[in-house]
Scaffold this motif. Structure first.
Motif, short mmCIF file in Angstrom:
data_model
loop_
_atom_site.label_atom_id
_atom_site.label_comp_id
_atom_site.label_asym_id
_atom_site.label_seq_id
_atom_site.Cartn_x
_atom_site.Cartn_y
_atom_site.Cartn_z
N ASN A 95 0.80 -1.23 0.00
CA ASN A 95 0.00 0.00 0.00
C ASN A 95 0.83 1.28 0.00
O ASN A 95 0.47 2.27 0.63
N ASP B 293 -7.33 0.47 -4.96
CA ASP B 293 -7.28 1.59 -4.02
C ASP B 293 -6.30 1.26 -2.90
O ASP B 293 -6.69 1.06 -1.74
N ARG C 234 -7.06 -0.45 6.13
CA ARG C 234 -8.40 -0.53 6.73
C ARG C 234 -9.19 -1.70 6.14
O ARG C 234 -9.89 -2.41 6.86
N GLU D 48 -4.23 2.83 -1.07
CA GLU D 48 -4.14 3.68 0.11
C GLU D 48 -5.14 3.27 1.19
O GLU D 48 -4.99 3.58 2.35
N ARG D 49 -6.21 2.55 0.81
CA ARG D 49 -7.23 2.12 1.76
C ARG D 49 -7.07 0.66 2.17
O ARG D 49 -7.92 0.10 2.86
N ASP E 270 -6.49 8.12 12.36
CA ASP E 270 -5.14 8.42 11.86
C ASP E 270 -4.32 9.13 12.94
O ASP E 270 -3.15 8.87 13.09
#
Length: 187
Positions: A45, A158, A164, A160-161, A182
């Motif tokens: 990521n 995606d 989670r 960056e996500r 965060d």
């Protein structure tokens, strides 16, 4: 700890909120190799702004979206690794299965030989590495959650996500960690 090392190859290391090393904060690492001699993986990521075509022109058309190089970790940033998904039981020459449909591509091989069989390809600059016993110690100290990988983790549109998303699909308490803010000081 026993002298037997159970292999974590193909599993994910998900950084716990306690891990604040900037190289690994909220990182999701796919372990490509784990044995008595140590461990090697790539951070899934950390996309960079560098296009695949900027460093490996021949592979640019084959690399999956986003077509950028990912920072695989802090070790050997000048080295590139290709991680690919190949459905089916047999992979082509120039590809080595790591776990399930996930494998490593020999980036020195002619791309056209592999292109038709690759379900997805992502390019990583550098990797994450641990010496013998080092990763086990970090897991025991609470730096990493060890969870099962899914082929979609490598090809996440995606990235960056991903931290989670991987936590959210876990059962119990780990799913709750996905909601960790965060910056906890703002709570």
């Amino acid at each position: 700890m026993s002298s037997e090392v159970s292999s974590l190859t193909g599993r994910l290391l998900v950084a716990t909120p306690a891990l604040t090393d900037p190289n690994f904060e909220r990182a999701v690492v796919l372990l490509l190799d784990h044995d008595r001699g140590g461990s090697l993986g790539v951070v899934l990521n950390r996309p960079t702004p560098v296009g695949v075509g900027d460093i490996l022109q021949a592979w640019a058309e084959i690399a999956g979206a986003p077509g950028v190089v990912f920072q695989g970790g802090p070790v050997s940033l000048d080295a590139a690794l290709g991680v690919a998904l190949i459905p089916g039981s047999e992979g082509p020459l120039g590809w080595r299965r790591v776990h399930g449909a996930i494998g490593l591509v020999d980036l020195d091989a002619p791309p056209e030989v592999l292109a038709a069989e690759l379900g997805f390809l992502r390019i990583f600059a550098g990797y994450a590495g641990w010496g013998p016993g080092q990763l086990e110690d970090e897991v025991e100290e609470g730096a990493w959650y060890v969870v099962d990988s899914e082929p979609g983790d490598v090809s996440s549109p995606d990235p960056e996500r991903l931290w989670r998303a991987v936590l959210r699909r876990q059962r119990g308490e780990l799913a709750f960690v996905a909601t960790y803010p965060d910056d906890p000081s703002l709570n």
